[in-house]
Design a protein around this motif. Structure first.
Motif, short mmCIF file in Angstrom:
data_model
loop_
_atom_site.label_atom_id
_atom_site.label_comp_id
_atom_site.label_asym_id
_atom_site.label_seq_id
_atom_site.Cartn_x
_atom_site.Cartn_y
_atom_site.Cartn_z
N GLY A 107 0.83 -1.21 0.00
CA GLY A 107 0.00 0.00 0.00
C GLY A 107 0.85 1.25 0.00
N LEU A 108 1.88 1.25 0.82
CA LEU A 108 2.76 2.42 0.90
C LEU A 108 3.54 2.59 -0.41
N GLY A 109 3.89 1.44 -1.01
CA GLY A 109 4.57 1.47 -2.31
C GLY A 109 3.71 2.19 -3.34
N GLY A 110 2.41 1.90 -3.31
CA GLY A 110 1.46 2.55 -4.22
C GLY A 110 1.40 4.05 -4.00
N ALA A 111 1.73 4.47 -2.78
CA ALA A 111 1.72 5.91 -2.48
C ALA A 111 3.10 6.52 -2.70
N GLY A 112 3.98 5.76 -3.36
CA GLY A 112 5.28 6.31 -3.74
C GLY A 112 6.40 6.08 -2.72
N ILE A 113 6.11 5.28 -1.67
CA ILE A 113 7.16 5.03 -0.68
C ILE A 113 7.77 3.67 -0.98
N SER A 114 8.97 3.68 -1.55
CA SER A 114 9.55 2.42 -2.01
C SER A 114 10.26 1.69 -0.86
N GLU A 141 12.37 8.89 7.57
CA GLU A 141 12.55 9.23 6.15
C GLU A 141 12.17 10.67 5.84
N GLY A 142 11.65 11.36 6.85
CA GLY A 142 11.25 12.76 6.67
C GLY A 142 9.93 12.93 5.94
N ILE A 143 9.14 11.82 5.85
CA ILE A 143 7.88 11.90 5.12
C ILE A 143 6.78 12.50 6.00
N LYS A 145 6.04 14.35 10.15
CA LYS A 145 6.79 14.97 11.24
C LYS A 145 6.59 14.25 12.58
N ASP A 146 5.43 13.62 12.77
CA ASP A 146 5.22 12.93 14.06
C ASP A 146 4.26 11.76 13.89
N MET A 147 4.12 10.99 14.97
CA MET A 147 3.31 9.77 14.95
C MET A 147 1.85 10.07 14.56
N LYS A 148 1.32 11.13 15.15
CA LYS A 148 -0.08 11.47 14.90
C LYS A 148 -0.32 11.67 13.41
N THR A 149 0.60 12.41 12.77
CA THR A 149 0.47 12.69 11.34
C THR A 149 0.60 11.41 10.52
N VAL A 150 1.55 10.54 10.88
CA VAL A 150 1.71 9.30 10.10
C VAL A 150 0.44 8.48 10.14
N PHE A 151 -0.12 8.31 11.35
CA PHE A 151 -1.32 7.47 11.45
C PHE A 151 -2.46 8.08 10.65
#
Ligand code: AMP
Ligand code: MN
Ligand code: MN
Ligand code: MN
Length: 273
Positions: A107-114, A141-143, A145-151
């Motif tokens: 899924g992340l690959g589909g969003a451009g994260i290899s 990876e700098g994608i 800034k914090d856990m809340k944003t990633v989730f």
């Protein structure tokens, strides 16, 4: 000080089981539970260290479960970790986590994260890959800034790295814990994105299935939340527990053993121990 909810690197914590026990001792904990997600693999090492440091270790596990199609967490405390029924259940969850990690990476690959899985695996010290590891990778990876944003952006709901949890149903999970001689406690009841009405419905359903207690005090509980949870627990005859949910990542503020005291000591889940 008593802290009944903590993680080591056998799930998504940073420290080894010995490291967590040492920190608990240094933080002034007299009683402490290691409750890794869906595994008891850290308990042997933790017990060795607890014996050395003379701190009371409660054998625990935080089990993922489904209630009404939503993932919730049920903590088993004072379990016999060698119980076959419990271990068979945990093994199913461990197997699902492996498949899920591959799907998440796709899924992340589909969003451009290899190479998301490979990059995440570099951060994993134990055998288990959790969403926390993916989150830490995306921060490193700098994608984000914090856990809340990633989730929010990647790992929940319909986001690219999100995979529906195929966990056992709540009543089954409570049964595994009981079969292993433990008590079942609903973790961080106010952290599920649910209305009060829904939380009460969940507590009531879990209570009917044999839930023993609920975390009344967690790391960020306000006084109002503690009173509210205590009241809901009492209405369903549930015992009160407390735990910091310490993970130890540098970007998290939670400390072991830094908890407000349970207002109602006679309802404490540890009174029977
Ligand atoms: P998993 O059990 O692999 O699905 O991972 C869930 C873990 O991710 C939880 O136990 C938390 O440690 C962490 N987590 C979930 N949601 C968030 C969030 N919004 N912010 C920070 N950590 C979170
Ligand atoms: Mn966690
Ligand atoms: Mn949890
Ligand atoms: Mn936890």
């Amino acid at each position: 000080m008593i802290d009944l909810h903590n993680h080591s690197y056998y799930s998504d914590g940073v420290l080894s089981p010995s490291g967590v026990v040492q920190l608990a001792k240094n933080s002034g904990c007299a009683t402490f539970a290691l409750t890794d997600h869906d595994t008891t693999a850290g308990l042997d090492e933790a017990q060795c260290e607890a014996n050395k440091l003379q701190i009371k270790l409660i054998h625990g596990v935080e089990i993922s479960a489904l209630w009404s199609n939503m993932t919730i967490h049920i903590v088993g405390l004072n379990i016999d970790k060698d119980n076959k029924i419990l271990q068979a259940g945990l093994l199913e969850h461990q197997d699902f986590r492996k498949i899920r990690a591959e799907k998440m990476a796709r899924g992340l690959g589909g969003a451009g994260i290899s190479a998301a899985l490979e990059k995440t695996k570099m951060l994993v010290k134990g055998k288990m890959i959790t969403r926390t590891h993916f989150a830490q990778m995306l921060i490193a990876e700098g994608i984000c800034k914090d856990m809340k944003t990633v989730f929010k952006r990647f790992l929940s709901g319909k986001k690219p790295g999100s995979v529906a949890g195929k966990w056992a149903e709540f009543d089954q999970v409570i049964n595994w814990i009981h079969k292993a001689g433990g008590v079942a406690v609903l973790a961080h009841p106010l952290r599920y994105r649910m209305t009060n009405t829904k939380i009460i419905k969940m507590l009531s359903n879990l209570s009917t299935a044999g839930l023993d207690g609920v975390e009344v005090v967690t790391a960020h509980s306000t006084d109002e939340e503690i009173v509210r949870m205590g009241k809901w627990a009492d209405e369903l005859n549930l015992l009160h527990s407390c735990g910091s949910d310490y993970h130890g990542w540098g970007n998290q503020k939670v400390q072991i053993g830094r908890l407000k005291t349970l207002p109602n000591a006679e309802k404490a889940i540890w009174n029977a121990w």
